[in-house]
Design a protein around this motif. Structure first.
Motif, short mmCIF file in Angstrom:
data_model
loop_
_atom_site.label_atom_id
_atom_site.label_comp_id
_atom_site.label_asym_id
_atom_site.label_seq_id
_atom_site.Cartn_x
_atom_site.Cartn_y
_atom_site.Cartn_z
N ASN A 286 0.93 -1.22 0.02
CA ASN A 286 0.01 -0.08 -0.04
C ASN A 286 0.83 1.39 -0.10
OD1 ASN A 286 -2.43 1.53 -0.17
ND2 ASN A 286 -2.58 1.56 2.09
N CYS A 287 1.90 1.28 -0.81
CA CYS A 287 2.80 2.61 -0.95
C CYS A 287 1.85 3.72 -1.31
CB CYS A 287 3.79 2.37 -1.88
SG CYS A 287 4.95 0.92 -1.71
N CYS B 273 -0.29 6.36 0.61
CA CYS B 273 0.68 7.61 1.17
C CYS B 273 1.32 8.56 -0.22
CB CYS B 273 1.78 7.32 2.09
SG CYS B 273 1.12 6.85 3.83
N HIS B 274 1.66 7.92 -0.96
CA HIS B 274 2.63 8.04 -2.06
C HIS B 274 1.70 8.39 -3.51
CE1 HIS B 274 6.55 8.17 -0.19
NE2 HIS B 274 6.19 7.18 0.31
N ALA C 211 2.66 11.96 0.90
CA ALA C 211 4.04 11.57 0.90
C ALA C 211 4.53 11.89 -0.54
CB ALA C 211 4.40 10.25 1.57
N LEU D 48 6.62 9.40 -6.26
CA LEU D 48 7.90 8.34 -6.41
C LEU D 48 8.13 7.96 -7.76
CD1 LEU D 48 7.23 6.14 -3.36
CD2 LEU D 48 8.71 8.08 -3.53
N ARG E 12 15.65 11.65 -8.44
CA ARG E 12 15.86 12.45 -7.31
C ARG E 12 16.86 12.44 -6.32
NH1 ARG E 12 10.61 13.35 -6.32
NH2 ARG E 12 10.60 11.93 -4.72
N PHE F 173 17.28 4.61 1.87
CA PHE F 173 16.26 5.17 2.31
C PHE F 173 15.25 4.43 2.99
CE2 PHE F 173 12.06 7.49 2.77
CZ PHE F 173 12.52 8.61 3.35
N ARG G 73 14.33 3.69 7.55
CA ARG G 73 13.14 4.20 8.20
C ARG G 73 13.27 3.67 9.59
NH1 ARG G 73 13.05 8.68 7.01
NH2 ARG G 73 14.98 7.80 6.29
N ARG H 185 4.69 12.87 13.71
CA ARG H 185 3.96 12.94 12.67
C ARG H 185 3.78 11.34 12.02
NH1 ARG H 185 8.08 13.69 8.44
NH2 ARG H 185 6.45 13.51 6.89
N MET I 204 7.02 7.61 7.07
CA MET I 204 7.29 6.49 6.37
C MET I 204 7.41 5.47 7.26
SD MET I 204 8.08 5.37 3.12
CE MET I 204 9.33 4.11 2.58
N PRO I 205 6.86 4.24 7.06
CA PRO I 205 6.90 3.00 7.84
C PRO I 205 8.20 2.27 7.58
CG PRO I 205 4.92 3.00 6.56
CD PRO I 205 5.52 3.99 6.02
N PHE J 202 9.44 -1.02 6.45
CA PHE J 202 8.69 -2.18 6.02
C PHE J 202 9.62 -3.84 6.26
CE2 PHE J 202 6.78 1.07 3.71
CZ PHE J 202 5.47 0.70 3.77
C1 HEC Z 1 2.07 5.83 6.06
C2 HEC Z 1 2.49 6.52 4.79
C3 HEC Z 1 3.68 5.89 4.02
C4 HEC Z 1 3.58 4.59 3.37
C5 HEC Z 1 2.52 3.37 3.48
C6 HEC Z 1 4.85 4.57 2.64
N1 HEC Z 1 5.53 5.70 2.68
FE1 HEC Z 1 7.20 6.30 1.69
N2 HEC Z 1 7.29 8.09 2.55
C7 HEC Z 1 6.07 8.53 3.54
C8 HEC Z 1 6.69 9.93 4.07
C9 HEC Z 1 5.99 10.64 4.73
C10 HEC Z 1 7.84 10.39 3.37
C11 HEC Z 1 8.57 11.50 3.30
C12 HEC Z 1 9.92 11.31 4.40
C13 HEC Z 1 9.70 10.89 5.86
O1 HEC Z 1 8.89 11.54 6.53
O2 HEC Z 1 9.68 9.90 6.13
C14 HEC Z 1 8.27 8.93 2.39
C15 HEC Z 1 9.43 8.96 1.60
C16 HEC Z 1 9.74 7.97 0.64
C17 HEC Z 1 10.68 8.06 -0.12
C18 HEC Z 1 11.68 8.91 -0.41
C19 HEC Z 1 11.06 10.29 -1.13
C20 HEC Z 1 12.07 11.40 -1.32
O3 HEC Z 1 11.70 12.20 -2.31
O4 HEC Z 1 12.85 11.52 -0.39
C21 HEC Z 1 10.84 6.73 -0.71
C22 HEC Z 1 11.81 6.23 -1.91
C23 HEC Z 1 9.47 6.02 -0.35
N3 HEC Z 1 8.89 6.88 0.63
C24 HEC Z 1 9.16 4.61 -0.66
C25 HEC Z 1 8.09 4.06 -0.48
C26 HEC Z 1 7.72 2.76 -0.55
C27 HEC Z 1 8.33 1.83 -1.81
C28 HEC Z 1 6.67 2.27 -0.25
C29 HEC Z 1 5.83 1.09 0.00
C30 HEC Z 1 6.62 -0.19 0.22
C31 HEC Z 1 6.02 3.47 0.79
N4 HEC Z 1 7.20 4.38 0.65
C32 HEC Z 1 5.08 3.47 1.65
C33 HEC Z 1 4.95 7.96 3.96
C34 HEC Z 1 5.08 6.50 3.48
#
Ligand code: HEC
Length: 126
Positions: free
Chosen positions: A43-44, A47-48, A58, A61, A67, A77, A81, A89, A92-93, A95
């Motif tokens: 479920n990426c 948020c994204h 978020a 991507l 980037r 990255f 996490r 706040r 990002m979880p 995983f």
């Molecule tokens: C609960 C919300 C949430 C989910 C679900 C989530 N993310 Fe994120 N993600 C974030 C947030 C908020 C950020 C901004 C950085 C931070 O605050 O950690 C982020 C940042 C990122 C970044 C860096 C982006 C940048 O421009 O710096 C990547 C890559 C990323 N996420 C990948 C993923 C992937 C792949 C998944 C699914 C496996 C995922 N995220 C699921 C909330 C989420």
């Protein structure tokens, strides 16, 4: 009749162009396929956004490999996490992906970054 023919011609042209634009040949890469599955099952998109579609919580991507400066940076990255999240706040979880899963999800994001989106998003921040 004329407009019907124009419509059919444009439909045909779209059918020809879309597979090239989407680089569908790269979709035969098993890493990209596995990464797409991880993208969907975790479920990426909850948020994204990916190429503009998804949730606006978020960062976008679609261009994240560019980037952050490469696949390794994206993997680092995702891996880095904090389990307990960032205080104050919804962040990002963590995983707990394996090295192979990190490689797969990064390969999927790299693939998406190669889709011809007619220069969208207009800037690198997405
Ligand atoms: C609960 C919300 C949430 C989910 C679900 C989530 N993310 Fe994120 N993600 C974030 C947030 C908020 C950020 C901004 C950085 C931070 O605050 O950690 C982020 C940042 C990122 C970044 C860096 C982006 C940048 O421009 O710096 C990547 C890559 C990323 N996420 C990948 C993923 C992937 C792949 C998944 C699914 C496996 C995922 N995220 C699921 C909330 C989420």
């Amino acid at each position: 009749m004329f407009f019907l023919l124009v419509f059919l011609a444009l439909t045909y042209q779209t059918e020809q162009v879309i597979p090239q634009r989407d680089k569908r040949e790269l979709l035969s890469d098993p890493k990209v396929i596995a990464g797409k599955k991880l993208w969907e099952t975790n479920n990426c998109i909850g948020c994204h956004t990916l190429l503009g579609e998804g949730a606006y919580y978020a960062p976008e991507l679609g261009n994240v490999v560019k980037r952050l400066g490469g696949k390794e940076a994206v993997k680092a990255f995702i891996q880095s996490r904090p389990k307990e999240g960032v205080p104050g706040r919804r962040s990002m979880p963590q995983f707990n992906f394996t090295e192979q899963q990190l490689e797969e999800i990064a390969s999927f994001l790299e693939y998406v970054g190669q889709i011809n989106t007619a220069k969208w998003p207009p800037n690198i921040q997405g």
